[in-house]
Scaffold this active site. Structure first.
Site, PDB file in Angstrom:
ATOM      1  N   LYS A 162       0.811  -1.226   0.000  1.00 31.43           N
ATOM      2  CA  LYS A 162       0.000   0.000   0.000  1.00 31.43           C
ATOM      3  C   LYS A 162       0.842   1.273   0.000  1.00 31.43           C
ATOM      4  CE  LYS A 162      -3.473  -2.869   0.625  1.00 31.43           C
ATOM      5  NZ  LYS A 162      -4.320  -3.273  -0.493  1.00 31.43           N
ATOM      6  N   GLY A 210      -8.518  -3.996   4.792  1.00 33.46           N
ATOM      7  CA  GLY A 210      -9.567  -4.466   5.689  1.00 33.46           C
ATOM      8  C   GLY A 210      -9.394  -4.027   7.132  1.00 33.46           C
ATOM      9  N   GLY A 211      -8.523  -3.050   7.374  1.00 31.37           N
ATOM     10  CA  GLY A 211      -8.461  -2.455   8.706  1.00 31.37           C
ATOM     11  C   GLY A 211      -7.491  -3.105   9.680  1.00 31.37           C
ATOM     12  N   GLU A 246      -0.563   8.325   7.540  1.00 28.02           N
ATOM     13  CA  GLU A 246      -1.362   9.340   6.843  1.00 28.02           C
ATOM     14  C   GLU A 246      -2.055  10.238   7.858  1.00 28.02           C
ATOM     15  OE1 GLU A 246      -2.924   6.767   2.956  1.00 28.02           O
ATOM     16  OE2 GLU A 246      -4.271   7.149   4.612  1.00 28.02           O
ATOM     17  N   ILE A 249      -8.552  11.126   8.658  1.00 25.85           N
ATOM     18  CA  ILE A 249      -9.816  11.812   8.342  1.00 25.85           C
ATOM     19  C   ILE A 249     -10.885  11.243   9.272  1.00 25.85           C
ATOM     20  CG2 ILE A 249     -11.495  12.351   6.520  1.00 25.85           C
ATOM     21  CD1 ILE A 249      -8.819  13.356   5.752  1.00 25.85           C
ATOM     22  N   HIS A 254     -16.399   6.790   1.789  1.00 19.88           N
ATOM     23  CA  HIS A 254     -15.565   5.876   1.013  1.00 19.88           C
ATOM     24  C   HIS A 254     -16.093   5.860  -0.413  1.00 19.88           C
ATOM     25  CE1 HIS A 254     -13.944   1.524   0.337  1.00 19.88           C
ATOM     26  NE2 HIS A 254     -13.439   2.411  -0.484  1.00 19.88           N
ATOM     27  N   LYS A 283     -18.826  -3.893   3.522  1.00 28.17           N
ATOM     28  CA  LYS A 283     -19.790  -2.984   2.908  1.00 28.17           C
ATOM     29  C   LYS A 283     -21.188  -3.592   2.970  1.00 28.17           C
ATOM     30  CE  LYS A 283     -16.176  -1.355  -0.156  1.00 28.17           C
ATOM     31  NZ  LYS A 283     -15.475  -1.687  -1.425  1.00 28.17           N
ATOM     32  N   ARG A 338      -8.926  -6.348  -8.704  1.00 25.45           N
ATOM     33  CA  ARG A 338      -9.870  -7.431  -9.025  1.00 25.45           C
ATOM     34  C   ARG A 338     -11.214  -6.836  -9.456  1.00 25.45           C
ATOM     35  NH1 ARG A 338      -9.996  -6.493  -3.389  1.00 25.45           N
ATOM     36  NH2 ARG A 338     -12.050  -5.715  -2.810  1.00 25.45           N
ATOM     37  N   ARG A 385     -26.269  -5.668  -0.065  1.00 26.53           N
ATOM     38  CA  ARG A 385     -25.659  -6.997   0.087  1.00 26.53           C
ATOM     39  C   ARG A 385     -26.500  -7.797   1.080  1.00 26.53           C
ATOM     40  NH1 ARG A 385     -19.099  -6.666   0.303  1.00 26.53           N
ATOM     41  NH2 ARG A 385     -18.807  -5.043  -1.286  1.00 26.53           N
TER      42      ARG A 385
HETATM   43  C1  MV4 Z   1      -8.372   5.871   6.726  1.00 21.70           C
HETATM   44  C2  MV4 Z   1      -9.391   6.449   7.506  1.00 21.70           C
HETATM   45  C3  MV4 Z   1      -9.231   7.751   7.897  1.00 21.70           C
HETATM   46  N1  MV4 Z   1      -8.116   8.433   7.554  1.00 21.70           N
HETATM   47  N2  MV4 Z   1      -7.292   6.583   6.395  1.00 21.70           N
HETATM   48  C4  MV4 Z   1     -10.086   1.430   6.761  1.00 21.70           C
HETATM   49  C5  MV4 Z   1      -9.736   0.271   5.886  1.00 21.70           C
HETATM   50  C6  MV4 Z   1      -8.613   0.706   5.041  1.00 21.70           C
HETATM   51  N3  MV4 Z   1      -8.711   0.104   3.759  1.00 21.70           N
HETATM   52  C7  MV4 Z   1      -8.695   2.185   5.020  1.00 21.70           C
HETATM   53  N4  MV4 Z   1      -9.473   2.572   6.152  1.00 21.70           N
HETATM   54  C8  MV4 Z   1      -9.512   3.840   6.607  1.00 21.70           C
HETATM   55  N5  MV4 Z   1      -8.454   4.606   6.289  1.00 21.70           N
HETATM   56  C9  MV4 Z   1      -7.185   7.840   6.821  1.00 21.70           C
HETATM   57  N6  MV4 Z   1      -6.089   8.525   6.481  1.00 21.70           N
HETATM   58  C10 MV4 Z   1     -10.514   5.674   7.819  1.00 21.70           C
HETATM   59  C11 MV4 Z   1     -10.571   4.359   7.375  1.00 21.70           C
HETATM   60  C12 MV4 Z   1     -11.774   3.657   7.684  1.00 21.70           C
HETATM   61  C13 MV4 Z   1     -12.642   3.271   6.674  1.00 21.70           C
HETATM   62  C14 MV4 Z   1     -12.366   3.525   5.328  1.00 21.70           C
HETATM   63  C15 MV4 Z   1     -13.234   3.152   4.346  1.00 21.70           C
HETATM   64  C16 MV4 Z   1     -14.415   2.509   4.682  1.00 21.70           C
HETATM   65  C17 MV4 Z   1     -14.707   2.242   5.982  1.00 21.70           C
HETATM   66  C18 MV4 Z   1     -13.833   2.617   7.004  1.00 21.70           C
HETATM   67  C19 MV4 Z   1     -14.137   2.335   8.335  1.00 21.70           C
HETATM   68  C20 MV4 Z   1     -13.264   2.693   9.314  1.00 21.70           C
HETATM   69  C21 MV4 Z   1     -12.075   3.348   8.994  1.00 21.70           C
END
Ligand code: MV4
Length: 494
Positions: A162, A210-211, A246, A249, A254, A283, A338, A385
């Site tokens: 990433k 996926g966190g 990063e 936020i 998303h 999701k 994908r 879903r």
């Molecule tokens: C973040 C964010 C806030 N600020 N990055 C969660 C999974 C990963 N793929 C990216 N994620 C996040 N990145 C920054 N700089 C908050 C999340 C995030 C999140 C992002 C997309 C969809 C759902 C989420 C749920 C919790 C946190």
């Protein structure tokens, strides 16, 4: 359908061990034994005659649909408990590749490759999840003379790291969040970046997604603990403890853009999906267009992505994920290499068949020969879903479906591999159906989704249908006022 017992079950990796000499890449093409230059791939490609689908459930069936419409034979692989699945029934051939546990069947690369050899296919479609973003699998396919339907292994690998993906996007002019230049080696370096970026910050695993391996850090005091916790979690989850940083936020939306690129340097960006309605990184609802993306922003990001995907040599279908901050700006976070679960939402508004496009691109077709351009998105699409899980407790709900009525009618699409008297096994993903609607505008799409949810009857197991009915009635959802924290506020209501 020709069913071939369970030939690979006990042999495991032996059928495909390194003792066997492998064909050199592309000898099949050169031999020209099974691909034909006729058909929709056109002058620049030879069409596949037979494709193996390395997946199960609704996405396996979705790929079978695309194969049938393209006149390509589809080969299913299945685990023992999936023997009565619809992807097995509707494939032209099916091979059992192992027991229930995915690691011994759907994720078992030697078993999948052996099945492809036995069935004598030209290409493998990995679907989503499972082996779909495994660069090693893509490499083994190509090394075995099988076309992997997806980007080249090097691209999959790069996007899987990433921090590298972030740097690559930055170099191409895609907006990214303030943060570290690549991997952070030490806690001291983390403190320096945090000072520069300003708290709150988030550290993320380079190998993550996926966190997992992610920590929000709100002050210099809590950084040492959070940094080392994220490192340990990443190291044990991914075998790689690398972290990057990063700006955090607080309440992002998303938003992701769908792209398609061919092997000849042509790229098209097919607008966005808003996937903010999620719970624990799963999701629940996706829609296109996003209620918060303006025509100007959409067109600017489409343009940036078309140039960027060309510059990095992207091939196939891909999704570029962004976070939107409070003032409506988009920042790149990750790219998925994908087809995604929610691809039908884009198919409804753009009228492009993304799975057929993937196959034709892999066969060497030019984008201009397979999709109408420019892309003109029309109307509004929403996907719910439907998971086999308790709608409040979110515990998985496996078992026999006693009653099943999928809705239909104008503007309704149901992607599922489930049926009445079918069994939901406890071993895999809980997604049992996707209900997708399109309407002339968002209000019509919501009304259509509500009536379709009312007509979707599943008995014998719990599903998320009642939860979706509540979401569709929520004033904030109806107003388009939601972010990734929506479900946290929504669930305690009830
Ligand atoms: C973040 C964010 C806030 N600020 N990055 C969660 C999974 C990963 N793929 C990216 N994620 C996040 N990145 C920054 N700089 C908050 C999340 C995030 C999140 C992002 C997309 C969809 C759902 C989420 C749920 C919790 C946190």
């Amino acid at each position: 359908m020709v069913r071939l017992g369970c030939p690979l079950r006990r042999s495991g990796g032996a059928l495909c061990s390194s003792r066997e000499p492998r064909r050199k890449p592309c000898t099949r093409n050169q031999a020209g034994s099974r691909r034909t230059s006729a058909g929709p791939a056109g002058a620049h490609g030879s069409m596949f005659k037979k494709i193996l689908i390395a997946n199960r459930g609704e996405i396996a069936l979705r790929v079978i649909c695309a194969c049938k419409e393209l006149g390509i034979k589809a080969v299913a692989v299945y685990s023992e408990p999936d023997r009565n699945s619809l992807h097995v029934r509707f494939a032209d051939e099916a091979l059992c590749i192992g027991p229930a546990r995915a690691g011994e069947s759907y994720l078992n690369i030697p078993a999948v490759i052996s099945a492809a050899e036995i069935a004598n296919v030209d290409a493998i479609h990995p679907g989503y999840g499972l082996l779909s973003e495994n660069a090693n699998f893509a490499h083994v396919c190509e090394a075995s003379g099988l076309k992997f339907i997806g980007p080249p292994p090097e691209i999959i690998r790069m996007m899987g790291e990433k921090d590298k993906a972030r740097q690559a996007m930055k170099l191409c002019g895609v907006p990214i969040l303030p943060g570290s230049d690549g991997v952070i080696a030490t806690e001291e370096e983390a403190q320096r970046w945090a000072q520069e970026v300003g708290f709150p910050v988030i550290v993320k695993a380079s190998a993550g997604g996926g966190g997992r391996g992610m920590r929000i850090i709100r002050s210099a005091e809590e950084l040492p603990h959070m940094f080392s916790a994220a490192h340990s979690e990443a190291a044990s989850a991914f075998g790689n403890g690398d972290l990057y940083m990063e700006k955090f936020i607080e309440r992002p939306r998303h938003i992701e853009f769908q792209v398609l690129a061919d092997e000849h340097g042509n790229v098209v960006s097919l607008d966005e999906r808003d996937c903010s309605i999620q719970r624990r990184h799963q999701k629940l609802v996706e829609e296109s267009p996003s209620p918060r993306v303006t025509p100007e922003l959409r067109s600017r990001i489409n343009g940036i992505l078309e140039k960027t995907m060309k510059d990095i040599g992207y091939v196939g279908a891909g999704t570029v994920e962004f976070l939107m901050d409070e003032d409506g700006s988009l920042y790149f976070i990750e790219m998925n290499t994908r087809i995604q679960v929610e691809h039908p939402v884009t198919e409804f508004v753009t009228d492009v068949d993304l799975v057929k496009s993937q196959i034709l691109i892999a066969a060497g077709a030019k984008l201009t020969d397979i999709i109408q351009q420019p892309i003109i998105s029309r109307g509004h699409s929403i996907e719910c879903r439907i998971n086999a899980e308790h709608p409040e407790k979110f515990t998985p709900s496996a078992g026999r479906i006693t009653v099943f009525n999928a809705p239909g009618g104008t503007g309704v699409r149901v992607d599922t591999a489930q049926y009445q008297e079918g069994v939901v096994p406890p071993y895999y993903d809980s997604l049992i159906a996707k209900l997708i609607v399109r309407g002339k505008d968002r209000p019509e799409a919501i009304a259509r989704m509500k009536r379709a949810l009312d007509m979707f009857i599943v008995e014998g197991i719990y599903t998320s249908i009642p939860l979706h009915k509540r979401i569709m009635e929520d004033p904030d959802f109806v107003a388009g006022n939601y972010d990734t924290k929506f479900m946290e506020r929504f669930l305690p209501k009830k």
